[in-house]
Design an enzyme around this catalytic site. Sequence first.
Site, PDB file in Angstrom:
ATOM      1  CE  LYS A  79      40.217  41.739  49.769  1.00  0.00           C
ATOM      2  NZ  LYS A  79      41.417  41.030  49.225  1.00  0.00           N
ATOM      3  CB  SER A 154      40.371  37.162  49.443  1.00  0.00           C
ATOM      4  OG  SER A 154      41.321  38.186  49.202  1.00  0.00           O
ATOM      5  CB  SER A 178      43.169  38.073  46.648  1.00  0.00           C
ATOM      6  OG  SER A 178      42.991  36.926  47.431  1.00  0.00           O
TER       7      SER A 178
HETATM    8  N1  GLN Z   1      43.615  32.352  47.817  1.00  0.00           N
HETATM    9  C1  GLN Z   1      44.873  32.655  48.417  1.00  0.00           C
HETATM   10  C2  GLN Z   1      44.769  32.444  49.894  1.00  0.00           C
HETATM   11  O1  GLN Z   1      43.801  31.971  50.319  1.00  0.00           O
HETATM   12  C3  GLN Z   1      45.276  34.058  48.097  1.00  0.00           C
HETATM   13  C4  GLN Z   1      44.536  35.057  48.875  1.00  0.00           C
HETATM   14  C5  GLN Z   1      44.961  36.437  48.597  1.00  0.00           C
HETATM   15  O2  GLN Z   1      45.614  36.724  47.582  1.00  0.00           O
HETATM   16  N2  GLN Z   1      44.643  37.319  49.523  1.00  0.00           N
HETATM   17  O3  GLN Z   1      45.641  32.743  50.650  1.00  0.00           O
END
Ligand code: GLN
Length: 486
Positions: A79, A154, A178
Site C-alpha cells: 500500500k 482503505s 481497512s
Molecule cells: N473506513 C474507516 C475509516 O474511514 C477505516 C479506515 C482504516 O481502517 N484505515 O476511517
Amino acid sequence: MDLTSITIRELSDKLSKKEISSVDATKAFLKRIEETDKKIHAFLTVTPEEALKQAAAADKRISNGENLTPLTGVPISVKDIFSTKGIRTTCASKILENFIPPYDATVVRKLKDAGAVILGKNNMDEFAMGSSTENSAYFKTLNPWAADRVPGGSSGGSAASVAASECVASVGTDTGGSIRQPAACCGVVGLKPTYGRISRFGMIAFASSLDQAGPFTKDVTDSAIMLQTMAGFDPLDSTCIDAPVPDYTSVLKSGVKGLRIGIPKEYFIEGMDREIEEAVREALEVLKRQGAELVPVTLPHTEYAVAVYYLVATAEASSNLARYDGVKYGLRVNDTGSLLDMYKKTRDRGFGGEVKRRIMLGTYSLSAGYYDAYYKKASQVRTLIKNDFEEAFKSCDIIATPTSPTAAFKIGERIEDPLTMYLSDIFTISCNLAGIPGISIPSGFTKDNLPIGLQLLGKFLDEGTVLKAAYAYEQATDWNKKRPGI
Ligand code: GLN
C-alpha cells in the site's frame, strides 16, 4: 505458470526447484499488471526496474542456497502508505504527490530482507480515510469481480491487486477495518494483527493508537507466512510489542476440535444483508462439523463503537496531519510570501474533502471545553469495549462475525453520504479499539457473484488460534480458490 492461482508457498516451491526464476516470475506479473491494471487501477506506482533488480538478487540467493525464506523471489505489492526508500510515497494524497522517502518502513525493510520482490505501490483512500478507495486523490480502483463496484477500502488497491492476480500477496493497513473489509469485498484473505505486533515505523500515521499493518493473500497459509516475516519488536516504534514471534505456519493444521467460537448477538443485526447472514451462519456450521463448539457471547458496548472510533481516530488524525504544512514534506503552495498564508493554501490544495472533514472533526473534539465531553468520554467508552472482549474471551477462544454488513457496494453509492460510508465498518471497528487480531476469509458469494467475508477475532497476541481456525475453514471449503474472470 498460472499466475491466477499461484500462492506464496507454491511459487516458493517452484523457485527452489528452479522450475522458474524470480526474474521470469516478476516479468510475468509485471506483464499482468500492464494488461490488467488499465482496467482496475490498483497501483499508484509500478516499479519494474527495482523489482527486476530485487528478483535478480533473489535468484542469486536461490542459486547459492543462501539465506532463503518462503518469500525469497516472490513478487508482492505494498500500500502507498508505507515509506519506500527512493520510491515516491503519496498516501494517495496530493500533499505528498512528489514525496520520495529517504528510508524504508520497517515492514518494507523486513520484506526486502526476506528476499521479496516489490512490484509497486497500491492505491488507497487518501491517508487511509475511507471504505471504498474512492477518496484517493488520483483515481478510483475498481473491484475485479464487478467493474461497477468498489474494492472496499482503505486498502482497496492492495486487495484488488491480489484478487486480480497482479501480485502474489500485498500489504495494507487497518485502522478501523481497512484490511478486513476490502479483503471481504475482493474475495481474498486479509489479516489485521494485534496492535503492536508489527512495527509502524515508516508507515504514514492516520490514528496512531489504532493503525496496524497486515497482509492480503490468496490463502491462510500465505497469511501466516507474511505475518511471520513482518511481526516482531522494532526499537524504532515505541508501541511495537517486545514478545517472541511464534511459528505461525506450524500451528495451522492442528484443527478446531474443541475450539470454542463465540457468536456475539450484537453482530447479527437488522439491516444486514440476508445473503451475508446466511453465508456466515453456514460458515459457522462448517466449523461446527469440524468439532468446534459455538457459544453465544455478548459485546454490549458494540453500539457505541462507530461513534467512539470517529472521535478517537479523527482526534489522532488531526494531530498527526498537522505535520503537512508545506515546510518539511511534499507540496508547498506559496504565492504571497506570508507564512500563515502558505500553510493555509498548502493544506487547502493538498488535502481532499474527506481528510479535511476528519481534521475539522478531530480538532473540534480536542479543543478546550470539548475535550472532556468528546475525546475523554470516547476513550473511556473505548475501555468498556475492550473489557467486553476480555469478558467474552473468558467463555470462548475466538469470536466469529460477518466482516461487513454488505458485499461490495456500487461506485458512487455512498460517497456523498459520509455517515453511510462510516457504517461500512460497523463490524470491524471494535477490534481496532480493543487492539486484538482479526482476519477476514472468503466465505461465499452473493447471487450477483460478489464475495462475502467471514471475520474471526482473537485474543490479544493470539493470531495463531485465529489462523488455525481460518485454515480449518478454508480446508473444508473452496471459496478462496475462486478468482474473478478479469
Ligand atoms: N473506513 C474507516 C475509516 O474511514 C477505516 C479506515 C482504516 O481502517 N484505515 O476511517
